[in-house]
Design a protein around this motif. Structure first.
Motif, PDB file in Angstrom:
ATOM      1  N   ALA A   1      -9.067  -7.569   5.924  1.00  0.00           N
ATOM      2  CA  ALA A   1      -9.275  -8.540   4.721  1.00  0.00           C
ATOM      3  C   ALA A   1      -7.771  -8.538   3.678  1.00  0.00           C
ATOM      4  O   ALA A   1      -7.881 -10.274   3.747  1.00  0.00           O
ATOM      5  N   LEU A   2      -7.087  -7.691   4.080  1.00  0.00           N
ATOM      6  CA  LEU A   2      -5.582  -7.912   3.736  1.00  0.00           C
ATOM      7  C   LEU A   2      -4.498  -8.211   4.851  1.00  0.00           C
ATOM      8  O   LEU A   2      -3.144  -8.515   4.748  1.00  0.00           O
ATOM      9  N   ASN A   3      -5.292  -8.512   6.187  1.00  0.00           N
ATOM     10  CA  ASN A   3      -4.390  -9.055   7.150  1.00  0.00           C
ATOM     11  C   ASN A   3      -3.681  -7.907   7.538  1.00  0.00           C
ATOM     12  O   ASN A   3      -2.331  -8.086   7.896  1.00  0.00           O
ATOM     13  N   HIS A   4      -3.882  -6.591   7.925  1.00  0.00           N
ATOM     14  CA  HIS A   4      -3.465  -5.828   8.169  1.00  0.00           C
ATOM     15  C   HIS A   4      -4.108  -4.746   9.399  1.00  0.00           C
ATOM     16  O   HIS A   4      -5.324  -4.869   9.873  1.00  0.00           O
ATOM     17  N   ILE A   5      -3.424  -4.991  10.129  1.00  0.00           N
ATOM     18  CA  ILE A   5      -3.893  -4.331  11.046  1.00  0.00           C
ATOM     19  C   ILE A   5      -3.428  -2.937  11.850  1.00  0.00           C
ATOM     20  O   ILE A   5      -3.489  -2.367  13.133  1.00  0.00           O
ATOM     21  N   SER A   6      -2.214  -2.579  11.565  1.00  0.00           N
ATOM     22  CA  SER A   6      -1.694  -1.324  11.787  1.00  0.00           C
ATOM     23  C   SER A   6      -1.834  -0.468  11.061  1.00  0.00           C
ATOM     24  O   SER A   6      -1.716  -0.929   9.970  1.00  0.00           O
ATOM     25  N   ALA A   7      -1.163   0.654  10.949  1.00  0.00           N
ATOM     26  CA  ALA A   7      -1.402   1.664   9.933  1.00  0.00           C
ATOM     27  C   ALA A   7       0.173   2.395  10.200  1.00  0.00           C
ATOM     28  O   ALA A   7       1.361   1.824  10.730  1.00  0.00           O
ATOM     29  N   PRO A   8       0.786   2.666   8.593  1.00  0.00           N
ATOM     30  CA  PRO A   8       0.225   3.156   7.361  1.00  0.00           C
ATOM     31  C   PRO A   8      -0.210   1.615   6.907  1.00  0.00           C
ATOM     32  O   PRO A   8       1.107   0.614   7.038  1.00  0.00           O
ATOM     33  N   VAL A   9      -1.537   1.696   6.270  1.00  0.00           N
ATOM     34  CA  VAL A   9      -1.646   0.502   4.846  1.00  0.00           C
ATOM     35  C   VAL A   9      -1.106   1.110   3.042  1.00  0.00           C
ATOM     36  O   VAL A   9      -1.418   2.284   3.362  1.00  0.00           O
ATOM     37  N   VAL A  10      -0.188   0.505   3.243  1.00  0.00           N
ATOM     38  CA  VAL A  10       0.290   0.574   1.152  1.00  0.00           C
ATOM     39  C   VAL A  10      -0.090   0.146   0.394  1.00  0.00           C
ATOM     40  O   VAL A  10       0.092  -1.279   0.567  1.00  0.00           O
ATOM     41  N   LEU A  11      -0.853  -0.196  -0.711  1.00  0.00           N
ATOM     42  CA  LEU A  11      -1.168  -0.708  -1.793  1.00  0.00           C
ATOM     43  C   LEU A  11      -0.275   0.616  -2.951  1.00  0.00           C
ATOM     44  O   LEU A  11      -0.809   1.216  -3.184  1.00  0.00           O
ATOM     45  N   ALA A  12       0.268  -0.453  -3.457  1.00  0.00           N
ATOM     46  CA  ALA A  12       1.224  -0.428  -5.267  1.00  0.00           C
ATOM     47  C   ALA A  12       1.543  -0.858  -5.800  1.00  0.00           C
ATOM     48  O   ALA A  12       1.751  -2.185  -4.956  1.00  0.00           O
ATOM     49  N   ASP A  13       0.790  -0.788  -7.290  1.00  0.00           N
ATOM     50  CA  ASP A  13       1.458  -1.905  -7.740  1.00  0.00           C
ATOM     51  C   ASP A  13       0.544  -3.344  -7.784  1.00  0.00           C
ATOM     52  O   ASP A  13       1.889  -4.573  -7.915  1.00  0.00           O
ATOM     53  N   GLY A  14       0.014  -3.847  -7.144  1.00  0.00           N
ATOM     54  CA  GLY A  14      -0.219  -5.061  -7.031  1.00  0.00           C
ATOM     55  C   GLY A  14       0.272  -5.920  -5.737  1.00  0.00           C
ATOM     56  O   GLY A  14       0.185  -6.890  -5.402  1.00  0.00           O
ATOM     57  N   ASP A  15       0.576  -4.451  -5.067  1.00  0.00           N
ATOM     58  CA  ASP A  15       1.741  -5.641  -3.972  1.00  0.00           C
ATOM     59  C   ASP A  15       1.211  -4.604  -2.273  1.00  0.00           C
ATOM     60  O   ASP A  15       0.394  -3.009  -3.041  1.00  0.00           O
ATOM     61  N   HIS A  16       0.818  -4.915  -1.128  1.00  0.00           N
ATOM     62  CA  HIS A  16       0.820  -4.253  -0.519  1.00  0.00           C
ATOM     63  C   HIS A  16       0.918  -4.417   1.392  1.00  0.00           C
ATOM     64  O   HIS A  16       2.169  -5.706   1.479  1.00  0.00           O
ATOM     65  N   TRP A  17       1.529  -3.555   2.685  1.00  0.00           N
ATOM     66  CA  TRP A  17       2.207  -3.871   3.302  1.00  0.00           C
ATOM     67  C   TRP A  17       1.540  -2.412   4.313  1.00  0.00           C
ATOM     68  O   TRP A  17       1.247  -1.716   3.940  1.00  0.00           O
ATOM     69  N   SER A  18       2.597  -2.924   5.749  1.00  0.00           N
ATOM     70  CA  SER A  18       2.150  -1.947   7.013  1.00  0.00           C
ATOM     71  C   SER A  18       3.078  -1.314   7.590  1.00  0.00           C
ATOM     72  O   SER A  18       4.678  -2.103   7.361  1.00  0.00           O
ATOM     73  N   GLY A  19       2.968  -0.245   7.606  1.00  0.00           N
ATOM     74  CA  GLY A  19       3.860   0.338   8.664  1.00  0.00           C
ATOM     75  C   GLY A  19       5.490   1.042   7.863  1.00  0.00           C
ATOM     76  O   GLY A  19       5.384   0.963   5.625  1.00  0.00           O
ATOM     77  N   PHE A  20       5.791   1.451   7.683  1.00  0.00           N
ATOM     78  CA  PHE A  20       7.706   2.861   7.160  1.00  0.00           C
ATOM     79  C   PHE A  20       7.839   1.525   6.313  1.00  0.00           C
ATOM     80  O   PHE A  20       9.013   0.881   7.437  1.00  0.00           O
ATOM     81  N   ARG A  21       7.873   1.678   5.240  1.00  0.00           N
ATOM     82  CA  ARG A  21       8.603   0.265   4.356  1.00  0.00           C
ATOM     83  C   ARG A  21       9.377   1.183   3.263  1.00  0.00           C
ATOM     84  O   ARG A  21       9.382   0.730   2.081  1.00  0.00           O
ATOM     85  N   PRO A  22      10.335   2.490   3.759  1.00  0.00           N
ATOM     86  CA  PRO A  22      11.212   2.425   2.621  1.00  0.00           C
ATOM     87  C   PRO A  22      11.778   1.573   1.608  1.00  0.00           C
ATOM     88  O   PRO A  22      11.872   1.450   0.836  1.00  0.00           O
ATOM     89  N   ASP A  23      12.227   0.185   1.901  1.00  0.00           N
ATOM     90  CA  ASP A  23      12.848  -0.653   1.579  1.00  0.00           C
ATOM     91  C   ASP A  23      11.708  -1.222   0.033  1.00  0.00           C
ATOM     92  O   ASP A  23      12.104  -1.122  -1.333  1.00  0.00           O
ATOM     93  N   ARG A  24      10.367  -1.419   1.134  1.00  0.00           N
ATOM     94  CA  ARG A  24       9.565  -1.575  -0.041  1.00  0.00           C
ATOM     95  C   ARG A  24       9.289  -0.229  -1.582  1.00  0.00           C
ATOM     96  O   ARG A  24       8.911  -0.713  -2.725  1.00  0.00           O
ATOM     97  N   ILE A  25       9.255   0.868  -0.986  1.00  0.00           N
ATOM     98  CA  ILE A  25       8.956   2.326  -1.633  1.00  0.00           C
ATOM     99  C   ILE A  25       9.842   2.110  -2.397  1.00  0.00           C
ATOM    100  O   ILE A  25       9.729   2.042  -3.786  1.00  0.00           O
ATOM    101  N   ASP A  26      11.061   1.943  -2.656  1.00  0.00           N
ATOM    102  CA  ASP A  26      12.456   1.888  -3.547  1.00  0.00           C
ATOM    103  C   ASP A  26      12.346   1.138  -4.541  1.00  0.00           C
ATOM    104  O   ASP A  26      12.182   1.339  -5.416  1.00  0.00           O
ATOM    105  N   ARG A  27      11.330  -0.229  -3.654  1.00  0.00           N
ATOM    106  CA  ARG A  27      11.115  -1.608  -5.027  1.00  0.00           C
ATOM    107  C   ARG A  27      10.422  -1.066  -5.906  1.00  0.00           C
ATOM    108  O   ARG A  27      10.338  -1.205  -7.439  1.00  0.00           O
ATOM    109  N   VAL A  28       8.972  -0.124  -4.875  1.00  0.00           N
ATOM    110  CA  VAL A  28       8.069   0.351  -6.710  1.00  0.00           C
ATOM    111  C   VAL A  28       8.406   1.340  -7.321  1.00  0.00           C
ATOM    112  O   VAL A  28       8.683   1.737  -8.688  1.00  0.00           O
ATOM    113  N   ILE A  29       9.411   2.177  -7.210  1.00  0.00           N
ATOM    114  CA  ILE A  29      10.005   3.330  -7.813  1.00  0.00           C
ATOM    115  C   ILE A  29      11.103   2.164  -8.793  1.00  0.00           C
ATOM    116  O   ILE A  29      11.334   2.854  -9.690  1.00  0.00           O
TER     117      ILE A  29
END
Length: 77
Positions: free
Chosen positions: A43-71
């Protein structure tokens, strides 16, 4: 501030990298098996892992840039 949830698959290199990066950065998270949550992930349109849900956002794959934004956003709130 909401929880960080990571949906993973066994033997997934990007899942392991995401788990390691979150742990190194001191981010608490819940890890769940992706196979048990396929309808949600599709339903979130993700077909590959990992899928991360954080602070109202979501993404798939290893995304250190997105993790850093959450931090950063959590530091600024």
């Amino acid at each position: 501030m909401s929880e960080v949830v990571v949906f993973t698959n066994p033997s997934c290199v990007q899942c392991t990298a995401t788990h390691r990066y979150l742990t190194e950065k001191g981010v608490e998270f819940i890890e769940l098996p992706a196979e048990n949550h396929l309808p949600l992930l599709r339903a979130l349109n993700h077909i590959s892992a990992p899928v991360v849900l954080a602070d109202g956002d979501h993404w798939s794959g290893f995304r250190p840039d997105r993790i850093d934004r959450v931090i950063e956003a959590r530091r600024n709130s």
